[in-house]
Scaffold this motif. Structure first.
Motif, mmCIF file in Angstrom:
data_model
loop_
_atom_site.group_PDB
_atom_site.id
_atom_site.type_symbol
_atom_site.label_atom_id
_atom_site.label_comp_id
_atom_site.label_asym_id
_atom_site.label_seq_id
_atom_site.Cartn_x
_atom_site.Cartn_y
_atom_site.Cartn_z
ATOM 1 N N SER A 12 0.870 -1.155 0.150
ATOM 2 C CA SER A 12 -0.190 0.047 -0.076
ATOM 3 C C SER A 12 0.903 1.320 0.074
ATOM 4 N N GLY A 13 0.661 2.391 -0.373
ATOM 5 C CA GLY A 13 1.151 3.466 -0.578
ATOM 6 C C GLY A 13 1.191 4.105 -1.966
ATOM 7 N N LEU A 15 2.918 3.823 -4.760
ATOM 8 C CA LEU A 15 3.226 2.987 -6.024
ATOM 9 C C LEU A 15 2.579 1.924 -6.315
ATOM 10 N N ASP A 53 7.638 -1.290 0.405
ATOM 11 C CA ASP A 53 8.754 -0.996 -0.607
ATOM 12 C C ASP A 53 10.242 -0.947 -0.185
ATOM 13 N N ASN A 73 14.991 5.979 -5.562
ATOM 14 C CA ASN A 73 15.392 6.487 -4.180
ATOM 15 C C ASN A 73 15.569 5.328 -3.326
ATOM 16 N N LYS A 92 7.194 9.873 -10.033
ATOM 17 C CA LYS A 92 8.250 10.940 -10.002
ATOM 18 C C LYS A 92 8.353 11.565 -8.808
ATOM 19 N N ASP A 158 14.774 15.485 1.965
ATOM 20 C CA ASP A 158 13.375 14.459 1.837
ATOM 21 C C ASP A 158 12.736 14.349 0.436
ATOM 22 N N LEU A 159 11.849 13.591 0.235
ATOM 23 C CA LEU A 159 11.279 13.380 -0.880
ATOM 24 C C LEU A 159 10.472 14.571 -1.387
ATOM 25 N N SER A 161 7.547 16.173 -4.306
ATOM 26 C CA SER A 161 6.760 16.033 -5.390
ATOM 27 C C SER A 161 6.296 17.453 -5.961
ATOM 28 N N SER A 164 4.203 20.985 -1.974
ATOM 29 C CA SER A 164 3.300 21.541 -1.031
ATOM 30 C C SER A 164 3.450 21.436 0.681
ATOM 31 N N SER A 180 13.992 10.693 -8.977
ATOM 32 C CA SER A 180 13.601 9.501 -9.014
ATOM 33 C C SER A 180 12.276 9.127 -9.719
HETATM 34 O O1 PRT Z 1 4.697 1.566 3.637
HETATM 35 P P1 PRT Z 1 5.746 1.530 2.719
HETATM 36 O O2 PRT Z 1 7.224 1.711 3.463
HETATM 37 O O3 PRT Z 1 5.609 0.699 1.716
HETATM 38 O O4 PRT Z 1 5.777 2.935 1.976
HETATM 39 P P2 PRT Z 1 6.446 4.425 2.369
HETATM 40 O O5 PRT Z 1 5.742 5.064 3.365
HETATM 41 O O6 PRT Z 1 7.742 4.152 2.805
HETATM 42 O O7 PRT Z 1 6.545 4.999 0.695
HETATM 43 P P3 PRT Z 1 5.329 5.993 0.104
HETATM 44 O O8 PRT Z 1 4.321 5.056 -0.180
HETATM 45 O O9 PRT Z 1 5.035 7.191 0.673
HETATM 46 O O10 PRT Z 1 6.304 6.211 -1.004
HETATM 47 C C1 PRT Z 1 6.528 5.325 -2.003
HETATM 48 C C2 PRT Z 1 7.401 5.850 -3.130
HETATM 49 O O11 PRT Z 1 6.713 6.655 -3.973
HETATM 50 C C3 PRT Z 1 8.661 6.385 -2.571
HETATM 51 O O12 PRT Z 1 9.755 5.672 -2.247
HETATM 52 C C4 PRT Z 1 9.055 7.411 -4.042
HETATM 53 O O13 PRT Z 1 9.824 6.707 -4.911
HETATM 54 C C5 PRT Z 1 7.454 7.863 -4.563
HETATM 55 N N1 PRT Z 1 7.140 9.141 -4.295
HETATM 56 C C6 PRT Z 1 6.749 9.969 -5.309
HETATM 57 C C7 PRT Z 1 7.013 9.865 -3.239
HETATM 58 C C8 PRT Z 1 6.572 10.964 -3.347
HETATM 59 N N2 PRT Z 1 6.299 11.252 -4.747
HETATM 60 C C9 PRT Z 1 6.351 11.988 -2.388
HETATM 61 N N3 PRT Z 1 5.863 13.061 -2.448
HETATM 62 N N4 PRT Z 1 7.315 9.274 -1.839
HETATM 63 C C10 PRT Z 1 6.977 9.983 -0.930
HETATM 64 N N5 PRT Z 1 6.488 11.354 -1.230
HETATM 65 C C11 PRT Z 1 6.315 12.299 0.228
HETATM 66 C C12 PRT Z 1 7.457 13.101 0.800
HETATM 67 O O14 PRT Z 1 8.208 12.344 1.776
HETATM 68 C C13 PRT Z 1 6.646 14.139 1.734
HETATM 69 O O15 PRT Z 1 6.463 13.786 2.680
HETATM 70 O O16 PRT Z 1 5.297 13.270 0.130
HETATM 71 C C14 PRT Z 1 5.567 14.292 0.819
HETATM 72 C C15 PRT Z 1 5.907 15.418 -0.143
HETATM 73 O O17 PRT Z 1 5.092 15.668 -1.096
HETATM 74 P P4 PRT Z 1 4.639 17.058 -1.970
HETATM 75 O O18 PRT Z 1 3.734 16.694 -3.149
HETATM 76 O O19 PRT Z 1 3.940 17.773 -0.986
HETATM 77 O O20 PRT Z 1 5.856 17.522 -2.363
#
Ligand code: PRT
Ligand code: ZN
Length: 286
Positions: A12-13, A15, A53, A73, A92, A158-159, A161, A164, A180
């Protein structure tokens, strides 16, 4: 008995949905529910495992799963020995260093001696080393964006996208350190049978990806403008011209890449094209 290819995708998440979608678009159907831990494809030798993931690179390196879908990433951070087969065009994002919005920032040297909070210590350490910056890395596993406001760090990595989340937490992006997207990875020693199944899967995924990047265009054109219109359209091989019932007019069909799309439409209009229809393409097999 045919050996099934085992694919690991996120349970879940962010991807999860797109990973299932790309398999479905590749014509793969599943019988049992997709919210269990495992699902079997009914029309392709594929078994799906649903995992966190972070665990996917290790499972694929060990061969517990043959292939997997994961963000670059995560792959870069875990540095496991797997092969990247294909970029998938979704998920992305970028890994960025961000600082408080009212802080001055001239360049990477300003990070010297700073405390940076992150869940990506390996990628960050590599970046700092490459830029010959000594800084303190604070590894934390979540809610990284609040670290500066509670005094835990001067900056975060941090990541991002849309940006915001940074904005809502009074932060601004200072450096993008890694870009990524979701990738399809495979174990480095697949046997022949599994490699063959993987090649079939990649062939289908590429057909879907190619179709997404292209549009099918149909238009009507006066015969005396056909030459000019064909010059605007890419490659004569992909352009079909059929005479219309109305004398002096033809119907022109072609495939156009999304990146050039609006440019081409403008030029077609300027050259007398009428009744332009744009149709999405489901699969492209060339
Ligand atoms: O439970 P599990 O460990 O499987 O999931 P997770 O919580 O570790 O990951 P998840 O579902 O959040 O993200 C999975 C993957 O999606 C990441 O490893 C990235 O490759 C990709 N991805 C793409 C992102 C984002 N976009 C993203 N925006 N992962 C996380 N974010 C988070 C970021 O960490 C921050 O908190 O979203 C927030 C920022 O988003 P904006 O749109 O406000 O900039
Ligand atoms: Zn995770």
């Amino acid at each position: 008995m045919e050996t099934k290819l085992k694919i690991a995708i996120q349970k879940s998440g962010r991807l999860n949905e797109d990973s299932i979608k790309i398999l479905k678009e590749a014509g793969i159907e599943f019988n049992n529910g997709l919210n269990k831990l495992k699902a079997d494809a009914i029309n392709f030798p594929l078994e799906v495992f649903f995992l966190r993931d972070d665990d996917i690179p290790q499972y694929v390196e060990d061969g517990v799963a043959d292939i997997g879908i994961v963000g670059e990433n995560v792959l870069e951070e875990k540095s496991k020995k797997v092969k990247i087969q294909n970029k998938l065009g979704f998920g992305k994002c970028r890994l960025s260093i961000a600082i408080e919005k009212n802080q001055k920032y001239k360049g990477v040297l300003d990070l010297k001696g700073k405390r940076i909070a992150t869940s990506y210590p390996t990628i960050l350490a590599k970046y700092l080393k490459k830029n010959k910056i000594t800084a303190e890395i604070h590894e934390i596993s979540g809610s990284v964006e609040i670290a500066p406001s509670i005094g835990l760090a001067d900056a975060i990595c941090d990541l991002v996208s849309s940006g915001s989340t940074l904005f809502a937490n009074g932060l601004k992006e200072a450096e993008v350190i890694f870009k990524s997207e979701a990738v399809l990875i495979s174990n480095s020693k697949l046997d022949k049978a599994k490699q063959k199944t993987l090649d079939q899967l990649l062939f289908r995924i590429n057909a879907v990806k190619k179709a997404k990047n292209n549009k099918y265009i149909l238009l009507n054109a006066p015969n005396n403008k056909l030459d000019a219109i064909c010059k605007v359209l890419p490659g004569m091989k992909s352009t079909t011209i059929v005479p219309l019932a109305e004398k002096g007019w033809s119907s022109v069909h072609s495939v156009v890449n999304e990146n050039d799309f609006w440019d081409i439409i403008e030029q077609l209009k300027e050259n007398g094209a009428q009744g332009i229809l744009v149709v999405p393409i489901e699969k492209m097999i060339l």
